[in-house]
Design a protein around this motif. Structure first.
Motif, PDB file in Angstrom:
ATOM      1  N   VAL A  58       0.870  -1.154   0.110  1.00 41.22           N
ATOM      2  CA  VAL A  58       0.009   0.117   0.058  1.00 41.22           C
ATOM      3  C   VAL A  58       0.952   0.939   0.151  1.00 41.22           C
ATOM      4  N   ILE A  59       0.543   2.335  -0.713  1.00 38.57           N
ATOM      5  CA  ILE A  59       1.491   3.400  -1.104  1.00 38.57           C
ATOM      6  C   ILE A  59       0.367   4.681  -0.301  1.00 38.57           C
ATOM      7  N   PRO A  60       0.749   4.951   0.970  1.00 39.34           N
ATOM      8  CA  PRO A  60       0.215   5.845   1.760  1.00 39.34           C
ATOM      9  C   PRO A  60       0.532   7.123   1.028  1.00 39.34           C
ATOM     10  N   LYS A  61      -0.366   8.245   1.147  1.00 41.97           N
ATOM     11  CA  LYS A  61      -0.131   9.299   0.498  1.00 41.97           C
ATOM     12  C   LYS A  61       0.418   9.539  -0.721  1.00 41.97           C
ATOM     13  N   SER A  62      -0.420   8.574  -1.719  1.00 44.80           N
ATOM     14  CA  SER A  62      -0.102   8.499  -3.072  1.00 44.80           C
ATOM     15  C   SER A  62      -0.720   9.791  -3.798  1.00 44.80           C
ATOM     16  N   ASN A  63      -1.624  10.286  -3.094  1.00 44.79           N
ATOM     17  CA  ASN A  63      -2.376  11.465  -3.997  1.00 44.79           C
ATOM     18  C   ASN A  63      -3.009  11.180  -5.205  1.00 44.79           C
ATOM     19  N   SER A  64      -3.453  10.115  -5.642  1.00 40.04           N
ATOM     20  CA  SER A  64      -3.875   9.795  -6.717  1.00 40.04           C
ATOM     21  C   SER A  64      -5.717   9.811  -6.608  1.00 40.04           C
ATOM     22  N   CYS A  65      -6.035   9.852  -5.376  1.00 42.76           N
ATOM     23  CA  CYS A  65      -7.533  10.306  -5.405  1.00 42.76           C
ATOM     24  C   CYS A  65      -7.724  10.880  -3.986  1.00 42.76           C
ATOM     25  N   GLU A  66      -9.194  11.356  -3.788  1.00 43.02           N
ATOM     26  CA  GLU A  66      -9.539  11.591  -2.541  1.00 43.02           C
ATOM     27  C   GLU A  66     -10.967  11.585  -2.129  1.00 43.02           C
ATOM     28  N   LEU A  67     -11.379  11.491  -1.008  1.00 44.69           N
ATOM     29  CA  LEU A  67     -12.850  11.520  -0.430  1.00 44.69           C
ATOM     30  C   LEU A  67     -13.227  13.067  -0.404  1.00 44.69           C
ATOM     31  N   TYR A  68     -14.165  13.355  -0.853  1.00 47.28           N
ATOM     32  CA  TYR A  68     -14.669  14.649  -0.840  1.00 47.28           C
ATOM     33  C   TYR A  68     -15.850  14.926   0.025  1.00 47.28           C
ATOM     34  N   PHE A  69     -15.839  15.679   0.983  1.00 43.49           N
ATOM     35  CA  PHE A  69     -17.100  16.062   1.788  1.00 43.49           C
ATOM     36  C   PHE A  69     -17.632  17.538   1.709  1.00 43.49           C
ATOM     37  N   GLU A  70     -18.790  17.624   1.853  1.00 40.48           N
ATOM     38  CA  GLU A  70     -19.255  19.009   1.943  1.00 40.48           C
ATOM     39  C   GLU A  70     -19.629  19.258   3.557  1.00 40.48           C
ATOM     40  N   GLU A  71     -19.476  20.371   4.014  1.00 37.34           N
ATOM     41  CA  GLU A  71     -19.893  21.038   5.365  1.00 37.34           C
ATOM     42  C   GLU A  71     -20.366  22.484   5.177  1.00 37.34           C
ATOM     43  N   GLN A  72     -21.513  22.555   5.663  1.00 38.94           N
ATOM     44  CA  GLN A  72     -22.064  24.258   5.745  1.00 38.94           C
ATOM     45  C   GLN A  72     -20.908  25.256   6.902  1.00 38.94           C
ATOM     46  N   ASP A  73     -20.957  24.495   7.674  1.00 39.26           N
ATOM     47  CA  ASP A  73     -20.157  25.345   8.853  1.00 39.26           C
ATOM     48  C   ASP A  73     -18.696  24.619   8.984  1.00 39.26           C
ATOM     49  N   ILE A  74     -17.776  25.188   8.093  1.00 39.29           N
ATOM     50  CA  ILE A  74     -16.518  24.700   7.711  1.00 39.29           C
ATOM     51  C   ILE A  74     -15.525  25.082   8.935  1.00 39.29           C
ATOM     52  N   ASP A  75     -15.897  26.267   9.463  1.00 35.48           N
ATOM     53  CA  ASP A  75     -15.148  26.511  10.790  1.00 35.48           C
ATOM     54  C   ASP A  75     -15.435  25.811  11.979  1.00 35.48           C
ATOM     55  N   ALA A  76     -16.463  25.343  11.985  1.00 36.56           N
ATOM     56  CA  ALA A  76     -16.551  24.357  13.339  1.00 36.56           C
ATOM     57  C   ALA A  76     -15.887  22.941  13.113  1.00 36.56           C
ATOM     58  N   PHE A  77     -15.913  22.605  11.634  1.00 37.17           N
ATOM     59  CA  PHE A  77     -15.442  21.318  11.296  1.00 37.17           C
ATOM     60  C   PHE A  77     -13.897  21.373  11.662  1.00 37.17           C
ATOM     61  N   ILE A  78     -13.356  22.625  11.199  1.00 38.06           N
ATOM     62  CA  ILE A  78     -11.905  22.493  11.415  1.00 38.06           C
ATOM     63  C   ILE A  78     -11.665  22.595  12.909  1.00 38.06           C
ATOM     64  N   GLU A  79     -12.406  23.160  13.672  1.00 44.68           N
ATOM     65  CA  GLU A  79     -12.286  23.110  15.121  1.00 44.68           C
ATOM     66  C   GLU A  79     -12.090  21.824  15.796  1.00 44.68           C
ATOM     67  N   ARG A  80     -13.069  21.109  15.429  1.00 51.03           N
ATOM     68  CA  ARG A  80     -13.422  19.743  15.755  1.00 51.03           C
ATOM     69  C   ARG A  80     -12.229  18.938  15.347  1.00 51.03           C
ATOM     70  N   LEU A  81     -11.821  19.084  14.121  1.00 51.49           N
ATOM     71  CA  LEU A  81     -10.763  18.458  13.611  1.00 51.49           C
ATOM     72  C   LEU A  81      -9.366  18.453  14.611  1.00 51.49           C
ATOM     73  N   GLU A  82      -9.115  19.951  14.778  1.00 50.11           N
ATOM     74  CA  GLU A  82      -7.986  20.035  15.340  1.00 50.11           C
ATOM     75  C   GLU A  82      -8.013  19.762  16.933  1.00 50.11           C
ATOM     76  N   LYS A  83      -9.173  19.822  17.274  1.00 52.37           N
ATOM     77  CA  LYS A  83      -9.392  19.335  18.803  1.00 52.37           C
ATOM     78  C   LYS A  83      -9.087  17.750  18.943  1.00 52.37           C
ATOM     79  N   MET A  84     -10.030  16.939  18.232  1.00 52.60           N
ATOM     80  CA  MET A  84      -9.843  15.572  18.372  1.00 52.60           C
ATOM     81  C   MET A  84      -8.643  15.109  17.611  1.00 52.60           C
ATOM     82  N   TYR A  85      -8.121  15.587  16.592  1.00 55.79           N
ATOM     83  CA  TYR A  85      -7.031  14.982  15.879  1.00 55.79           C
ATOM     84  C   TYR A  85      -6.207  15.942  15.757  1.00 55.79           C
ATOM     85  N   PRO A  86      -5.177  16.414  16.836  1.00 54.68           N
ATOM     86  CA  PRO A  86      -4.226  17.504  16.589  1.00 54.68           C
ATOM     87  C   PRO A  86      -3.042  17.295  15.823  1.00 54.68           C
ATOM     88  N   SER A  87      -2.732  16.142  15.574  1.00 52.88           N
ATOM     89  CA  SER A  87      -1.678  15.769  14.877  1.00 52.88           C
ATOM     90  C   SER A  87      -1.899  15.737  13.251  1.00 52.88           C
TER      91      SER A  87
END
Length: 120
Positions: A58-87
């Motif tokens: 398996v080749i991680p970070k192959s950058n050959s595809c992506e999963l795409y999600f849409e989020e209305q409140d993207i600022d709250a999403f970023i805050e949740r992402l950084e709080k739950m997965y800071p690294s």
């Protein structure tokens, strides 16, 4: 013909299941011994099964595809992402495209590329 699922390979299927639940609200539909089907059609497969099936690494970070999600409140999403997965490793932090859509890209726990953007 109909596309049924998108499968991504993961090292720790339980951690990945939690990651996709925490950030995207995806829930377990079926647990089939190393293959987990989540809501929205995302399938997690244990890396050992994938490698045995393909006979290739398996080749991680192959950058050959992506999963795409849409989020209305993207600022709250970023805050949740950084709080739950800071690294979390970003490809690009929150930016605004010329057409006005805000997006961010980052890797999941296994190097699968994810994009989250505001609805267009």
């Amino acid at each position: 013909m109909k596309l049924k699922n998108i499968l991504i390979v993961v090292k720790d299927i339980e951690a990945s299941k939690q990651f996709y639940h925490d950030l995207f609200g995806l829930n377990l539909v079926l647990d089939n011994d190393g293959n987990m089907v989540l809501t929205e059609g995302l399938v997690l497969q244990d890396e050992k099964i994938w490698k045995k099936f393909l006979g290739k690494d398996v080749i991680p970070k192959s950058n050959s595809c992506e999963l795409y999600f849409e989020e209305q409140d993207i600022d709250a999403f970023i805050e949740r992402l950084e709080k739950m997965y800071p690294s979390i490793q970003y490809v690009n932090r929150l930016m605004t495209h010329s057409w006005g859509q805000k997006v961010t890209r980052f890797y999941d726990l296994d190097g699968n590329l994810i994009e989250v953007g505001t609805p267009m």
